[in-house]
Design an enzyme around this catalytic site. Structure first.
Site, PDB file in Angstrom:
ATOM      1  N   GLU A 176       0.818  -1.215   0.000  1.00  0.00           N
ATOM      2  CA  GLU A 176       0.000   0.000   0.000  1.00  0.00           C
ATOM      3  C   GLU A 176       0.861   1.279   0.000  1.00  0.00           C
ATOM      4  OE1 GLU A 176      -2.318   0.736   3.556  1.00  0.00           O
ATOM      5  OE2 GLU A 176      -3.696   2.059   2.519  1.00  0.00           O
ATOM      6  N   LYS A 218      -2.547  -2.135  -3.142  1.00  0.00           N
ATOM      7  CA  LYS A 218      -3.561  -1.235  -2.573  1.00  0.00           C
ATOM      8  C   LYS A 218      -3.084   0.176  -2.879  1.00  0.00           C
ATOM      9  CE  LYS A 218      -6.009   0.002   1.649  1.00  0.00           C
ATOM     10  NZ  LYS A 218      -6.753  -0.533   2.778  1.00  0.00           N
TER      11      LYS A 218
HETATM   12  C1  5MM Z   1      -5.128   4.735   4.160  1.00  0.00           C
HETATM   13  O1  5MM Z   1      -5.710   3.988   5.146  1.00  0.00           O
HETATM   14  C2  5MM Z   1      -6.097   2.661   4.794  1.00  0.00           C
HETATM   15  C3  5MM Z   1      -7.370   2.672   4.001  1.00  0.00           C
HETATM   16  O2  5MM Z   1      -8.346   3.378   4.716  1.00  0.00           O
HETATM   17  P1  5MM Z   1      -9.204   4.520   3.999  1.00  0.00           P
HETATM   18  O3  5MM Z   1     -10.015   3.827   2.949  1.00  0.00           O
HETATM   19  O4  5MM Z   1     -10.030   5.084   5.105  1.00  0.00           O
HETATM   20  O5  5MM Z   1      -8.219   5.506   3.429  1.00  0.00           O
HETATM   21  C4  5MM Z   1      -6.297   1.855   6.086  1.00  0.00           C
HETATM   22  O6  5MM Z   1      -6.177   0.481   5.844  1.00  0.00           O
HETATM   23  C5  5MM Z   1      -5.298   2.268   7.139  1.00  0.00           C
HETATM   24  O7  5MM Z   1      -4.042   1.825   6.765  1.00  0.00           O
HETATM   25  C6  5MM Z   1      -5.760   1.674   8.462  1.00  0.00           C
HETATM   26  O8  5MM Z   1      -7.010   2.217   8.795  1.00  0.00           O
HETATM   27  C7  5MM Z   1      -4.772   1.878   9.590  1.00  0.00           C
HETATM   28  O9  5MM Z   1      -4.531   3.211   9.790  1.00  0.00           O
HETATM   29  P2  5MM Z   1      -3.696   3.685  11.087  1.00  0.00           P
HETATM   30  O10 5MM Z   1      -3.417   5.139  10.795  1.00  0.00           O
HETATM   31  O11 5MM Z   1      -4.587   3.502  12.245  1.00  0.00           O
HETATM   32  O12 5MM Z   1      -2.462   2.857  11.172  1.00  0.00           O
END
Ligand code: 5MM
Length: 336
Positions: A176, A218
């Site tokens: 990602e 991703k």
């Molecule tokens: C970019 O964040 C990922 C995708 O979420 P969105 O669709 O809301 O953008 C998401 O998988 C993110 O990596 C996780 O929520 C973990 O985030 P944190 O900041 O808690 O490590």
């Protein structure tokens, strides 16, 4: 490499009409989500939040996999079943976020991702909990001086090392690289940076001999900054995103699952749908791996109250269904 195992996981994740739910918010991020509905963040309220989403009836019709946070692996549903087992019973593949958050890169404001040192050991543990895929996030901020070549190189190398470690353990890596939406940048800037980031990533994956057939990308979309003056419309985002993906992502990659990155749920669905309306012969499966864009409406409907559970779960499944339609180019805003 555990080819058979990796192949089976890809087959169960890249299912036409389905996508991946990111329910892997760290306690800190989950705390922000819960604060938005005036609910205190404790291990128990975070468990209830996961319960609300993961126990939703019929979600398996639209969701093929769920990325979990480590905390959730050891928590149980209201019926006393560990969440990974619960997902498995629904025919959904459990996955796990394995990066350990962000750290300053070389004393600059740019960020690299923590967690490589302890990764092999943690992957073995997560596998025992039933996790079949893993996710690692790198972030890039667009400004007049960032991202630098150095950070793109470092993050790409780390993503490649992580992906290799996963495949050696029989776990499908989801790489990602997120180009953040925050800022005033134009869609041209987003296109240039996303292109450079993906080029470098695939070069690093090749160097590390990561098998792309068993890797999921991703990606963020090519999109104007959230604070930009003239933000590009839906068609333009779809066109530019596909242009960059076609120029950088080898066709060996089986599935590209977008993050929503701060887009509204409606925007994230409309953009995915527009890509499928534009091109019916994409070389990869193109779907979603949203966190906020799938869970936000449910969170609002839930408000941390048991009596709203049913309404919240319906809102979540409705969102998942609209995104499923978007993966087929069959969504329309009148369905909102
Ligand atoms: C970019 O964040 C990922 C995708 O979420 P969105 O669709 O809301 O953008 C998401 O998988 C993110 O990596 C996780 O929520 C973990 O985030 P944190 O900041 O808690 O490590």
């Amino acid at each position: 490499m555990h080819e058979k195992e990796l192949e089976t996981t890809i087959k169960h994740l890249a299912v036409p009409g389905k996508g991946i739910l990111a329910a892997d918010e760290s306690p800190k991020t989950a705390g922000k989500r819960l604060a938005s509905i005036n609910t205190e963040s404790t291990a128990e309220t975070r468990r209830q939040y996961r319960q609300m989403v993961l126990a939703a009836k019929d979600m398996e019709k639209y969701i093929s996999g769920v990325i979990l946070h480590e905390e959730t692996l050891n928590q149980k549903t209201n019926d006393g079943v560990f969440f990974p087992k619960h997902l498995e019973l629904k025919g959904i593949v459990p996955g796990i976020k394995v990066d350990e958050g962000l750290a300053h890169f070389n004393n600059t404001d740019e960020e690299c991702t923590n967690g490589l040192e302890t990764l092999p050991l943690r992957l073995k543990e997560h596998k025992k909990h039933g996790c079949k895929f893993a996710k690692w996030r790198a972030v890039y901020k667009i400004s007049s001086s960032t991202p630098t070549k150095e950070i793109i190189k470092r993050n790409s190398e780390d993503l490649a090392k992580y992906a290799k470690a996963c495949q050696e353990e029989g776990i499908v890596p989801m790489v990602e690289p997120e180009v953040l939406i925050d800022g005033e940048h134009s869609i041209d800037d987003s296109e240039r940076v996303t292109h450079d980031v993906l080029k470098e990533l695939f070069s690093a994956l090749k160097k590390e001999k990561v098998n792309l057939k068993y890797t999921i990308l991703k990606s963020s979309m090519v999109i104007s900054g959230k604070q930009a003056k003239d933000r590009a419309g839906v068609e333009e985002v779809a066109k530019r995103t596909l242009k960059v993906l076609k120029a950088t992502v080898p066709s060996d990659i089986p599935s590209i699952n977008f993050l929503s990155g701060g887009q509204t749920p409606q925007e994230a669905t409309a953009h995915l749908d527009a890509m499928h309306k534009l091109d019916k012969n994409l070389p990869w499966y193109v779907s979603f791996s949203y966190a906020r864009a799938l869970q936000e409406p449910a969170l609002k409907a839930w408000q941390g109250k048991d009596e709203n559970m049913h309404k919240a779960q319906s809102a979540f499944v409705h969102r998942a269904k609209l995104n499923s339609l978007a993966t087929q180019g069959k969504y329309s805003s009148s369905m909102e």
